[in-house]
Scaffold this motif. Structure first.
Motif, PDB file in Angstrom:
ATOM      1  N   ARG A  67       3.422  -2.904 -15.071  1.00  0.00           N
ATOM      2  CA  ARG A  67       4.349  -4.141 -15.288  1.00  0.00           C
ATOM      3  C   ARG A  67       3.809  -3.306 -17.374  1.00  0.00           C
ATOM      4  O   ARG A  67       2.564  -3.575 -17.184  1.00  0.00           O
ATOM      5  CB  ARG A  67       3.814  -5.099 -14.922  1.00  0.00           C
ATOM      6  N   PRO A  68       4.530  -4.683 -18.272  1.00  0.00           N
ATOM      7  CA  PRO A  68       3.465  -4.605 -19.668  1.00  0.00           C
ATOM      8  C   PRO A  68       2.598  -4.967 -19.052  1.00  0.00           C
ATOM      9  O   PRO A  68       1.688  -4.723 -20.489  1.00  0.00           O
ATOM     10  CB  PRO A  68       4.414  -5.604 -19.798  1.00  0.00           C
ATOM     11  N   ARG A  69       1.841  -6.743 -18.533  1.00  0.00           N
ATOM     12  CA  ARG A  69       1.306  -6.629 -18.971  1.00  0.00           C
ATOM     13  C   ARG A  69      -0.348  -6.357 -17.618  1.00  0.00           C
ATOM     14  O   ARG A  69      -1.587  -7.217 -17.214  1.00  0.00           O
ATOM     15  CB  ARG A  69       0.740  -8.248 -18.810  1.00  0.00           C
ATOM     16  N   GLY A  70      -0.061  -5.427 -16.659  1.00  0.00           N
ATOM     17  CA  GLY A  70       0.175  -5.198 -15.823  1.00  0.00           C
ATOM     18  C   GLY A  70       0.158  -3.785 -14.652  1.00  0.00           C
ATOM     19  O   GLY A  70       0.831  -4.254 -15.046  1.00  0.00           O
ATOM     20  N   ILE A  71      -0.166  -4.198 -13.667  1.00  0.00           N
ATOM     21  CA  ILE A  71       0.233  -3.508 -11.896  1.00  0.00           C
ATOM     22  C   ILE A  71       0.215  -3.935 -10.816  1.00  0.00           C
ATOM     23  O   ILE A  71      -0.264  -5.151 -10.645  1.00  0.00           O
ATOM     24  CB  ILE A  71      -0.681  -1.960 -11.956  1.00  0.00           C
ATOM     25  N   ILE A  72       0.919  -3.428 -10.377  1.00  0.00           N
ATOM     26  CA  ILE A  72       1.667  -3.968  -8.909  1.00  0.00           C
ATOM     27  C   ILE A  72       1.293  -2.645  -8.006  1.00  0.00           C
ATOM     28  O   ILE A  72       2.222  -1.936  -7.941  1.00  0.00           O
ATOM     29  CB  ILE A  72       3.431  -4.744  -8.600  1.00  0.00           C
ATOM     30  N   LEU A  73       0.148  -2.946  -6.876  1.00  0.00           N
ATOM     31  CA  LEU A  73       0.465  -1.843  -5.944  1.00  0.00           C
ATOM     32  C   LEU A  73       0.780  -2.455  -4.605  1.00  0.00           C
ATOM     33  O   LEU A  73       0.398  -3.545  -4.528  1.00  0.00           O
ATOM     34  CB  LEU A  73      -1.343  -1.949  -6.247  1.00  0.00           C
ATOM     35  N   ARG A  74       1.376  -1.837  -4.061  1.00  0.00           N
ATOM     36  CA  ARG A  74       2.892  -2.318  -3.023  1.00  0.00           C
ATOM     37  C   ARG A  74       2.052  -1.121  -1.571  1.00  0.00           C
ATOM     38  O   ARG A  74       1.834  -0.059  -2.137  1.00  0.00           O
ATOM     39  CB  ARG A  74       4.233  -2.050  -3.001  1.00  0.00           C
ATOM     40  N   PHE A  75       2.007  -2.317  -0.626  1.00  0.00           N
ATOM     41  CA  PHE A  75       1.874  -1.331   0.861  1.00  0.00           C
ATOM     42  C   PHE A  75       2.516  -2.379   1.558  1.00  0.00           C
ATOM     43  O   PHE A  75       3.134  -3.243   1.331  1.00  0.00           O
ATOM     44  CB  PHE A  75       0.371  -1.004   1.002  1.00  0.00           C
ATOM     45  N   ARG A  76       2.810  -1.235   2.431  1.00  0.00           N
ATOM     46  CA  ARG A  76       3.398  -2.276   4.406  1.00  0.00           C
ATOM     47  C   ARG A  76       2.294  -1.638   5.170  1.00  0.00           C
ATOM     48  O   ARG A  76       1.867  -0.739   5.403  1.00  0.00           O
ATOM     49  CB  ARG A  76       4.486  -1.263   4.646  1.00  0.00           C
ATOM     50  N   SER A  77       2.726  -3.209   6.428  1.00  0.00           N
ATOM     51  CA  SER A  77       2.001  -3.413   7.772  1.00  0.00           C
ATOM     52  C   SER A  77       3.291  -3.391   8.336  1.00  0.00           C
ATOM     53  O   SER A  77       3.878  -4.796   8.081  1.00  0.00           O
ATOM     54  CB  SER A  77       0.902  -4.108   6.905  1.00  0.00           C
ATOM     55  N   LEU A  78       3.219  -3.135   9.332  1.00  0.00           N
ATOM     56  CA  LEU A  78       4.320  -3.228  10.589  1.00  0.00           C
ATOM     57  C   LEU A  78       5.675  -3.889  10.090  1.00  0.00           C
ATOM     58  O   LEU A  78       5.541  -2.552   9.423  1.00  0.00           O
ATOM     59  CB  LEU A  78       3.532  -4.699  11.320  1.00  0.00           C
ATOM     60  N   LEU A  79       6.351  -4.143   9.202  1.00  0.00           N
ATOM     61  CA  LEU A  79       7.470  -4.648   9.122  1.00  0.00           C
ATOM     62  C   LEU A  79       7.386  -5.700   7.749  1.00  0.00           C
ATOM     63  O   LEU A  79       8.391  -5.933   7.297  1.00  0.00           O
ATOM     64  CB  LEU A  79       8.767  -4.663   9.684  1.00  0.00           C
ATOM     65  N   GLU A  80       5.723  -5.879   7.097  1.00  0.00           N
ATOM     66  CA  GLU A  80       6.125  -6.614   5.994  1.00  0.00           C
ATOM     67  C   GLU A  80       5.510  -5.664   5.017  1.00  0.00           C
ATOM     68  O   GLU A  80       5.087  -4.814   4.921  1.00  0.00           O
ATOM     69  CB  GLU A  80       5.295  -7.496   6.476  1.00  0.00           C
ATOM     70  N   THR A  81       5.987  -6.297   3.640  1.00  0.00           N
ATOM     71  CA  THR A  81       5.401  -5.212   2.793  1.00  0.00           C
ATOM     72  C   THR A  81       4.540  -6.039   1.725  1.00  0.00           C
ATOM     73  O   THR A  81       4.785  -7.741   1.536  1.00  0.00           O
ATOM     74  CB  THR A  81       6.451  -5.004   1.747  1.00  0.00           C
ATOM     75  N   TYR A  82       3.766  -6.069   1.620  1.00  0.00           N
ATOM     76  CA  TYR A  82       2.430  -6.931   0.279  1.00  0.00           C
ATOM     77  C   TYR A  82       2.360  -6.039  -1.181  1.00  0.00           C
ATOM     78  O   TYR A  82       2.474  -4.895  -0.788  1.00  0.00           O
ATOM     79  CB  TYR A  82       1.087  -6.508   1.708  1.00  0.00           C
ATOM     80  N   ALA A  83       1.911  -7.474  -1.782  1.00  0.00           N
ATOM     81  CA  ALA A  83       1.466  -6.748  -3.507  1.00  0.00           C
ATOM     82  C   ALA A  83       0.262  -6.964  -3.669  1.00  0.00           C
ATOM     83  O   ALA A  83       0.143  -8.042  -3.328  1.00  0.00           O
ATOM     84  CB  ALA A  83       2.670  -7.659  -4.050  1.00  0.00           C
ATOM     85  N   LEU A  84       0.012  -6.379  -4.272  1.00  0.00           N
ATOM     86  CA  LEU A  84      -1.802  -6.373  -4.737  1.00  0.00           C
ATOM     87  C   LEU A  84      -1.422  -6.607  -6.319  1.00  0.00           C
ATOM     88  O   LEU A  84      -1.061  -5.629  -6.920  1.00  0.00           O
ATOM     89  CB  LEU A  84      -2.641  -5.548  -4.229  1.00  0.00           C
ATOM     90  N   VAL A  85      -1.629  -7.369  -6.522  1.00  0.00           N
ATOM     91  CA  VAL A  85      -1.402  -7.962  -8.038  1.00  0.00           C
ATOM     92  C   VAL A  85      -1.703  -7.693  -9.567  1.00  0.00           C
ATOM     93  O   VAL A  85      -3.014  -8.972  -9.186  1.00  0.00           O
ATOM     94  CB  VAL A  85      -0.610  -9.479  -8.379  1.00  0.00           C
ATOM     95  N   ILE A  86      -2.065  -7.048 -10.104  1.00  0.00           N
ATOM     96  CA  ILE A  86      -3.302  -7.295 -11.108  1.00  0.00           C
ATOM     97  C   ILE A  86      -3.159  -6.735 -12.485  1.00  0.00           C
ATOM     98  O   ILE A  86      -3.054  -5.923 -12.769  1.00  0.00           O
ATOM     99  CB  ILE A  86      -4.253  -6.083 -10.357  1.00  0.00           C
ATOM    100  N   PRO A  87      -3.275  -7.824 -13.071  1.00  0.00           N
ATOM    101  CA  PRO A  87      -3.609  -7.866 -14.604  1.00  0.00           C
ATOM    102  C   PRO A  87      -4.572  -6.680 -15.255  1.00  0.00           C
ATOM    103  O   PRO A  87      -5.237  -6.491 -14.932  1.00  0.00           O
ATOM    104  CB  PRO A  87      -3.751  -9.423 -15.442  1.00  0.00           C
ATOM    105  N   PHE A  88      -3.980  -6.520 -16.696  1.00  0.00           N
ATOM    106  CA  PHE A  88      -5.075  -5.623 -16.915  1.00  0.00           C
ATOM    107  C   PHE A  88      -6.021  -5.628 -17.196  1.00  0.00           C
ATOM    108  O   PHE A  88      -7.293  -5.388 -17.232  1.00  0.00           O
ATOM    109  CB  PHE A  88      -4.184  -4.752 -18.590  1.00  0.00           C
ATOM    110  N   TYR A  89      -6.547  -7.460 -17.879  1.00  0.00           N
ATOM    111  CA  TYR A  89      -7.881  -7.604 -17.611  1.00  0.00           C
ATOM    112  C   TYR A  89      -9.165  -7.877 -16.595  1.00  0.00           C
ATOM    113  O   TYR A  89      -9.533  -8.517 -16.814  1.00  0.00           O
ATOM    114  CB  TYR A  89      -7.959  -8.794 -18.598  1.00  0.00           C
ATOM    115  N   LYS A  90      -7.944  -7.704 -15.344  1.00  0.00           N
ATOM    116  CA  LYS A  90      -9.010  -7.726 -13.962  1.00  0.00           C
ATOM    117  C   LYS A  90      -8.770  -6.446 -13.610  1.00  0.00           C
ATOM    118  O   LYS A  90      -9.522  -6.165 -12.390  1.00  0.00           O
ATOM    119  CB  LYS A  90      -8.294  -8.971 -13.528  1.00  0.00           C
ATOM    120  N   LEU A  91      -8.239  -5.220 -14.441  1.00  0.00           N
ATOM    121  CA  LEU A  91      -8.245  -3.938 -13.216  1.00  0.00           C
ATOM    122  C   LEU A  91      -9.139  -2.906 -14.072  1.00  0.00           C
ATOM    123  O   LEU A  91      -9.528  -2.791 -15.123  1.00  0.00           O
ATOM    124  CB  LEU A  91      -6.699  -3.323 -14.167  1.00  0.00           C
TER     125      LEU A  91
END
Length: 141
Positions: A67-91
């Motif tokens: 993304r323009p100011r960071g990344i989104i790391l997505r993974f699935r567990s069971l039938l749910e999708t989760y996102a770890l949202v990380i701005p560049f200043y915390k990455l």
């Protein structure tokens, strides 16, 4: 921030857009040569993410969206999708000796295999984009 993004929720979408920016336009994606990673196999995670991944017996895998100011790391567990949202200043990114990339944000981390050239090329693109676009002072946030 770790979020359940399985269902469309305007509050969650707004929170993600405020943290890492709105998605790139199609023209920008084309110019960048794509903004998504190949399939990444997870080798190790922090306890909060591990507790979600052990709920099913599937392979632990994820992908990363730039993304323009960071990344989104997505993974699935069971039938749910989760996102770890990380701005560049915390990455924080580390490359291990045996082809493992570590992605950190505060107390969350995910370690993934980098066993193909496509994955290594994506992480180089990510590092270069972060270096060019990360905020240089508190006023830039």
């Amino acid at each position: 921030m770790l979020l359940n993004v399985s269902y469309t929720d305007q509050r969650i979408t707004k929170k993600i857009d405020e943290a890492v920016g709105k998605p790139f336009t199609l023209k920008e994606r084309w110019a960048m040569g794509g903004i998504g990673s190949p399939k990444l196999f997870i080798t190790e995670t922090s306890i909060g993410i591990r507790n979600l991944l052990i709920l099913d017996n599937n392979l632990d895998q994820c992908n990363i969206e730039l993304r323009p100011r960071g990344i989104i790391l997505r993974f699935r567990s069971l039938l749910e999708t989760y996102a770890l949202v990380i701005p560049f200043y915390k990455l924080t990114l580390y490359k291990g000796d045996i082809g493992i990339y570590s992605i950190y944000r505060d107390h969350y981390y995910v370690k993934v295999k980098a066993d193909t050239k496509a994955i290594q090329k994506f992480f180089i693109k990510l590092q270069n984009y972060k270096a060019d676009n990360a905020p240089t002072s508190i006023d830039d946030l």
